[in-house]
Write an enzyme that holds these catalytic residues in place. Sequence first.
Site, PDB file in Angstrom:
ATOM      1  N   SER A 101       0.602  -1.478   0.344  1.00 41.68           N
ATOM      2  CA  SER A 101      -0.451   0.252   0.178  1.00 41.68           C
ATOM      3  C   SER A 101       0.398   1.048  -0.127  1.00 41.68           C
ATOM      4  O   SER A 101       2.014   1.285   0.479  1.00 41.68           O
ATOM      5  CB  SER A 101      -0.818   0.078   1.255  1.00 41.68           C
ATOM      6  OG  SER A 101      -1.947   1.205   2.275  1.00 41.68           O
ATOM      7  N   TYR A 104      -2.206   0.147  10.070  1.00 41.54           N
ATOM      8  CA  TYR A 104      -2.130  -0.091   8.469  1.00 41.54           C
ATOM      9  C   TYR A 104      -0.947  -0.200   7.742  1.00 41.54           C
ATOM     10  O   TYR A 104      -0.067  -1.315   7.688  1.00 41.54           O
ATOM     11  CB  TYR A 104      -3.379   0.210   7.876  1.00 41.54           C
ATOM     12  CG  TYR A 104      -3.768  -0.224   6.637  1.00 41.54           C
ATOM     13  CD1 TYR A 104      -3.691  -2.357   6.783  1.00 41.54           C
ATOM     14  CD2 TYR A 104      -2.678   0.013   5.676  1.00 41.54           C
ATOM     15  CE1 TYR A 104      -4.106  -2.445   5.367  1.00 41.54           C
ATOM     16  CE2 TYR A 104      -3.193  -0.584   4.040  1.00 41.54           C
ATOM     17  CZ  TYR A 104      -3.581  -1.685   4.109  1.00 41.54           C
ATOM     18  OH  TYR A 104      -3.543  -2.679   2.634  1.00 41.54           O
TER      19      TYR A 104
END
Length: 236
Positions: free
Chosen positions: A137, A150
């Site tokens: 990501s 995250y």
Amino acid sequence: MNGTRTALITGGSAGLGRASALALAERGWEVIVTGRRVEPLERAAARARTITALPGDVTDPRHRRRIAEEVAARGRLDLLLNNASALGPSPMPALARYPEDALAQVFATDVLAPLALIAALIEHVRAVRGTVVDISSDAAVEAYEGWGGYGSAKAALDHATAVLAVEEPDLAVYAFDPGDMRTAMHQAAFPGEDISDRPEPETVVPALLRLLDTRPPSGRYRASDFAVTSDTGVRS
């Protein structure tokens, strides 16, 4: 050894995992998909006869053993696609207020489970000089408010992927950043907001397939690195 190319895709019941499984099945691959949600996973498997659903949680060692047994029965693993991810609480808390148990679950899903699967399945990947893809990501490399749990987990996975690439020079080992997508997890990251402007996961699959087809040096890549214009066929 079975001559049909085989892939294992975690988080295969929806989003990029599901779209990738269907695309590989169209190419004639045998695809094992795993995920926690039984019905969506089975619906995905019903779309192609070469897709096998294996419901379960990748953080559970017993389920990982079942996955390893399924792969061993196939005799080969050309692609391990670690796609399953946990976002954490929604709305996403600041790091100073992040619940420890929730952070532990994010790291268990996003870091420890992929590494455990790699350890369990690497011999099958080595046997065919195959590919490992860990879904990353932009939050792994950019600091966004609220994304500390995250993002830090994905950063850890990125680094582990880079180390694996050094340790396994005969394999293709990639951290792949698909960019923003219109998924349930992305919606959870922005509760109450309209994310209809984000692209569908299916639009990212051609870039992933191009990564697999061209097999560049191991490393970290973004989907946009493999974007191709429809008119020229040249990377944009």
